[in-house]
Motif scaffolding. Structure first.
Motif, PDB file in Angstrom:
ATOM      1  N   PHE A  15       0.839  -1.196   0.000  1.00  0.00           N
ATOM      2  CA  PHE A  15       0.000   0.000   0.000  1.00  0.00           C
ATOM      3  C   PHE A  15       0.874   1.247   0.000  1.00  0.00           C
ATOM      4  O   PHE A  15       1.801   1.371   0.802  1.00  0.00           O
ATOM      5  N   SER A  16       0.538   2.181  -0.875  1.00  0.00           N
ATOM      6  CA  SER A  16       1.231   3.472  -0.846  1.00  0.00           C
ATOM      7  C   SER A  16       0.648   4.299   0.304  1.00  0.00           C
ATOM      8  O   SER A  16      -0.366   3.925   0.911  1.00  0.00           O
ATOM      9  N   ALA A  17       1.281   5.418   0.599  1.00  0.00           N
ATOM     10  CA  ALA A  17       0.788   6.293   1.672  1.00  0.00           C
ATOM     11  C   ALA A  17      -0.614   6.801   1.344  1.00  0.00           C
ATOM     12  O   ALA A  17      -1.489   6.865   2.221  1.00  0.00           O
ATOM     13  N   GLU A  18      -0.845   7.136   0.063  1.00  0.00           N
ATOM     14  CA  GLU A  18      -2.161   7.603  -0.343  1.00  0.00           C
ATOM     15  C   GLU A  18      -3.207   6.490  -0.205  1.00  0.00           C
ATOM     16  O   GLU A  18      -4.351   6.742   0.187  1.00  0.00           O
ATOM     17  N   ALA A  19      -2.816   5.266  -0.525  1.00  0.00           N
ATOM     18  CA  ALA A  19      -3.735   4.136  -0.407  1.00  0.00           C
ATOM     19  C   ALA A  19      -4.096   3.892   1.055  1.00  0.00           C
ATOM     20  O   ALA A  19      -5.254   3.605   1.380  1.00  0.00           O
ATOM     21  N   LYS A  20      -3.133   4.025   1.942  1.00  0.00           N
ATOM     22  CA  LYS A  20      -3.402   3.862   3.370  1.00  0.00           C
ATOM     23  C   LYS A  20      -4.354   4.942   3.875  1.00  0.00           C
ATOM     24  O   LYS A  20      -5.267   4.666   4.650  1.00  0.00           O
ATOM     25  N   ASP A  21      -4.132   6.164   3.424  1.00  0.00           N
ATOM     26  CA  ASP A  21      -5.022   7.262   3.817  1.00  0.00           C
ATOM     27  C   ASP A  21      -6.440   7.016   3.309  1.00  0.00           C
ATOM     28  O   ASP A  21      -7.420   7.233   4.030  1.00  0.00           O
ATOM     29  N   GLU A  22      -6.555   6.556   2.067  1.00  0.00           N
ATOM     30  CA  GLU A  22      -7.870   6.283   1.493  1.00  0.00           C
ATOM     31  C   GLU A  22      -8.567   5.137   2.235  1.00  0.00           C
ATOM     32  O   GLU A  22      -9.761   5.191   2.495  1.00  0.00           O
ATOM     33  N   LEU A  23      -7.813   4.116   2.578  1.00  0.00           N
ATOM     34  CA  LEU A  23      -8.365   2.997   3.347  1.00  0.00           C
ATOM     35  C   LEU A  23      -8.898   3.489   4.690  1.00  0.00           C
ATOM     36  O   LEU A  23     -10.005   3.135   5.105  1.00  0.00           O
ATOM     37  N   LYS A  24      -8.131   4.328   5.342  1.00  0.00           N
ATOM     38  CA  LYS A  24      -8.555   4.890   6.632  1.00  0.00           C
ATOM     39  C   LYS A  24      -9.831   5.713   6.460  1.00  0.00           C
ATOM     40  O   LYS A  24     -10.786   5.581   7.246  1.00  0.00           O
ATOM     41  N   ASN A  25      -9.879   6.560   5.434  1.00  0.00           N
ATOM     42  CA  ASN A  25     -11.076   7.386   5.198  1.00  0.00           C
ATOM     43  C   ASN A  25     -12.303   6.532   4.909  1.00  0.00           C
ATOM     44  O   ASN A  25     -13.401   6.800   5.411  1.00  0.00           O
ATOM     45  N   GLN A  26     -12.120   5.495   4.095  1.00  0.00           N
ATOM     46  CA  GLN A  26     -13.248   4.629   3.752  1.00  0.00           C
ATOM     47  C   GLN A  26     -13.726   3.831   4.963  1.00  0.00           C
ATOM     48  O   GLN A  26     -14.928   3.599   5.125  1.00  0.00           O
ATOM     49  N   MET A  27     -12.796   3.402   5.810  1.00  0.00           N
ATOM     50  CA  MET A  27     -13.183   2.686   7.024  1.00  0.00           C
ATOM     51  C   MET A  27     -13.972   3.601   7.964  1.00  0.00           C
ATOM     52  O   MET A  27     -14.953   3.175   8.571  1.00  0.00           O
ATOM     53  N   GLU A  28     -13.552   4.852   8.072  1.00  0.00           N
ATOM     54  CA  GLU A  28     -14.278   5.808   8.915  1.00  0.00           C
ATOM     55  C   GLU A  28     -15.676   6.067   8.353  1.00  0.00           C
ATOM     56  O   GLU A  28     -16.658   6.139   9.100  1.00  0.00           O
ATOM     57  N   LYS A  29     -15.757   6.181   7.038  1.00  0.00           N
ATOM     58  CA  LYS A  29     -17.053   6.403   6.397  1.00  0.00           C
ATOM     59  C   LYS A  29     -17.974   5.198   6.613  1.00  0.00           C
ATOM     60  O   LYS A  29     -19.153   5.354   6.943  1.00  0.00           O
ATOM     61  N   TYR A  30     -17.443   4.000   6.436  1.00  0.00           N
ATOM     62  CA  TYR A  30     -18.224   2.775   6.628  1.00  0.00           C
ATOM     63  C   TYR A  30     -18.695   2.666   8.077  1.00  0.00           C
ATOM     64  O   TYR A  30     -19.861   2.355   8.343  1.00  0.00           O
ATOM     65  N   ALA A  31     -17.797   2.946   9.021  1.00  0.00           N
ATOM     66  CA  ALA A  31     -18.169   2.899  10.440  1.00  0.00           C
ATOM     67  C   ALA A  31     -19.267   3.910  10.747  1.00  0.00           C
ATOM     68  O   ALA A  31     -20.209   3.611  11.481  1.00  0.00           O
ATOM     69  N   SER A  32     -19.170   5.089  10.165  1.00  0.00           N
ATOM     70  CA  SER A  32     -20.192   6.114  10.376  1.00  0.00           C
ATOM     71  C   SER A  32     -21.554   5.664   9.848  1.00  0.00           C
ATOM     72  O   SER A  32     -22.580   5.866  10.504  1.00  0.00           O
ATOM     73  N   GLU A  33     -21.569   5.040   8.680  1.00  0.00           N
ATOM     74  CA  GLU A  33     -22.824   4.541   8.108  1.00  0.00           C
ATOM     75  C   GLU A  33     -23.424   3.430   8.971  1.00  0.00           C
ATOM     76  O   GLU A  33     -24.637   3.376   9.177  1.00  0.00           O
ATOM     77  N   ILE A  34     -22.584   2.550   9.477  1.00  0.00           N
ATOM     78  CA  ILE A  34     -23.070   1.470  10.346  1.00  0.00           C
ATOM     79  C   ILE A  34     -23.628   2.053  11.645  1.00  0.00           C
ATOM     80  O   ILE A  34     -24.670   1.613  12.146  1.00  0.00           O
ATOM     81  N   ILE A  35     -22.967   3.060  12.200  1.00  0.00           N
ATOM     82  CA  ILE A  35     -23.450   3.703  13.424  1.00  0.00           C
ATOM     83  C   ILE A  35     -24.805   4.359  13.183  1.00  0.00           C
ATOM     84  O   ILE A  35     -25.731   4.232  13.994  1.00  0.00           O
ATOM     85  N   LYS A  36     -24.954   5.056  12.052  1.00  0.00           N
ATOM     86  CA  LYS A  36     -26.246   5.678  11.725  1.00  0.00           C
ATOM     87  C   LYS A  36     -27.344   4.629  11.576  1.00  0.00           C
ATOM     88  O   LYS A  36     -28.451   4.792  12.084  1.00  0.00           O
ATOM     89  N   GLU A  37     -27.041   3.550  10.861  1.00  0.00           N
ATOM     90  CA  GLU A  37     -28.026   2.491  10.647  1.00  0.00           C
ATOM     91  C   GLU A  37     -28.394   1.822  11.966  1.00  0.00           C
ATOM     92  O   GLU A  37     -29.562   1.509  12.211  1.00  0.00           O
ATOM     93  N   THR A  38     -27.421   1.624  12.844  1.00  0.00           N
ATOM     94  CA  THR A  38     -27.697   1.036  14.157  1.00  0.00           C
ATOM     95  C   THR A  38     -28.617   1.947  14.960  1.00  0.00           C
ATOM     96  O   THR A  38     -29.555   1.475  15.616  1.00  0.00           O
ATOM     97  N   GLY A  39     -28.377   3.233  14.902  1.00  0.00           N
ATOM     98  CA  GLY A  39     -29.251   4.186  15.592  1.00  0.00           C
ATOM     99  C   GLY A  39     -30.672   4.132  15.073  1.00  0.00           C
ATOM    100  O   GLY A  39     -31.645   4.179  15.852  1.00  0.00           O
TER     101      GLY A  39
END
Length: 134
Positions: A15-39
């Motif tokens: 993984f390049s540095a940009e790929a790691k950053d994108e992975l982190k952003n996508q994981m945060e976005k996915y977690a946020s969507e799961i939290i909203k759906e759980t609510g």
């Protein structure tokens, strides 16, 4: 208490540095969507006077529902042509149906049979394909 997710470096070898950053952003976005759906799920089952409580089972249901809604929306979008053909052919078959004219005009009867066959097949395909998405 914040939750941290640790991914071992050996899993991110190429993984390049940009790929790691994108992975982190996508994981945060996915977690946020799961939290909203759980609510949303928790709100539907909670009584008016009780305090909110998110359980493990609610998280699992939210993940399943989130994945299912994503996959279903992609699959349903694949068949707009069949839906259009079904709608138009059913409409035309209804317009052509005149039992008394069928006795004298064989061309009208043939057109009706063809259009009705197309309507039947396209409607059946539409229901079968929509049933696959559930």
């Amino acid at each position: 208490m914040p939750i941290k997710v640790v991914i071992q470096d050996n899993n991110l070898t190429y993984f390049s540095a940009e790929a790691k950053d994108e992975l982190k952003n996508q994981m945060e976005k996915y977690a946020s969507e799961i939290i909203k759906e759980t609510g949303r799920l928790e709100e539907t089952i909670r009584d008016d006077n009780s305090t909110p409580e998110i359980t493990r089972e609610l998280i699992r249901k939210a993940i399943t529902k989130y994945k299912d809604s994503f996959n279903r929306s992609k699959k349903v979008k694949k068949f707009p042509i069949i839906k259009f053909i079904s709608t138009i052919s059913l409409f035309l078959a209804g317009l052509l149906f005149d039992f008394d004219s069928f006795k004298t005009d064989t061309i009208l009867l043939a057109m009706f049979i063809i259009i009705f066959t197309v309507a039947t097949i396209s409607t059946t395909i539409m229901f079968v394909k929509e049933g696959d998405t559930k």
